[in-house]
Design an enzyme around this catalytic site. Sequence first.
Site, short mmCIF file in Angstrom:
data_model
loop_
_atom_site.label_atom_id
_atom_site.label_comp_id
_atom_site.label_asym_id
_atom_site.label_seq_id
_atom_site.Cartn_x
_atom_site.Cartn_y
_atom_site.Cartn_z
N ASP A 15 0.91 -1.19 -0.01
CA ASP A 15 0.03 0.09 -0.08
C ASP A 15 1.01 1.24 -0.09
OD1 ASP A 15 -1.99 -1.70 0.34
OD2 ASP A 15 -1.73 -1.57 2.57
N ASN A 163 -17.62 -6.61 -1.79
CA ASN A 163 -16.74 -6.33 -0.59
C ASN A 163 -16.70 -4.83 -0.43
OD1 ASN A 163 -16.26 -9.00 -1.22
ND2 ASN A 163 -14.32 -8.71 -0.18
N GLU A 200 -11.56 -0.54 -4.70
CA GLU A 200 -10.76 0.18 -3.58
C GLU A 200 -9.53 0.81 -4.27
OE1 GLU A 200 -7.78 -3.61 -3.07
OE2 GLU A 200 -9.45 -3.42 -1.60
#
Length: 325
Positions: A15, A163, A200
Amino acid sequence: MTVRYENPVIIQRADPYIYKHTDGYYYFVASVPAYNLIELRRAKTIDGLAHAMPRTIWRKHDSGTGAQSELIWAPELHYTDGKWYVYYAASHTTAFDENGMFQHRMFAIECDAEDPMETEENWVEKGQIETHLDSFALDATSFELNDKLYYVWAQKDPEIKGNSNLYIAEMENPWTLKTAPVMLSKPEFDWETKIFWVNEGPAILKRNGKVFLTFSGSATDETTRWGCCGSKMTRMSWMLQTGTSWTNLFSNQIWKTVCTVRVTTHLRLLKMVKPICWFTTCVTTWISRVILCTIQTATRWCNHLSGMMKASRCLASHNHLLLTN
């Protein structure tokens, strides 16, 4: 002129996020392997980040003590109104919820010192970023436009298959939402629904009076990650400037298309001085020609951004950050 970056740039960091501040330093933050703290490093060059000394600025709460005690994920560093902020996701447990998902919520810490790496004591917890849902949420980012601050993030809606979806809201301050969240995108296309239905890792690109949102979709394993780098894009610039209500703004997306390349879990578009205009940090195993591409290699998305990008590729694994051109 071509610039080559030593690969991997930074090892064992998921990330990744890089921010270039007015002091001329590139600041780097990412999830650490133990998921137990947030650290920063900085350097005058991208390659210099590999050897820069990390400085811990915040540590998770003791396990079993409640919120922010487990799994610190996806921190982002921002500088807003003269103060430093880190947005991150954290959980109170490593267990899954009734939906079979992790139980992360979004949080923020603040530092009003000029040097964000001076000491841990300069960082203050601002608490959870409360949204319209009490559900799995992560990957928050923020951006400013027309003297307003906006927050974009990924979150699970129990009433929607998948999700996580992407949401946006105006902020009252860097840790409080001002307006009701509006859903920008949900998993729909084939590349967004590989193993898991996911949107995301949103990232914002502002250029020539327009605001572009990029994000990724599908599962996060090495073989099935299918990313979105503007493959499904919401062009927000004129909407944000008209004063129209958020509901009307995003009820119809201006343009959607499907991209044919596999790209990144988390990407960061960063403006550079010379000789490359933009580059991306990413966390997957696939080569991407979407970011920093020429008109000749571009998809519809890149054609939209023609004139501001140059040729490049990115390659990464879940634990390594690599940049190549």
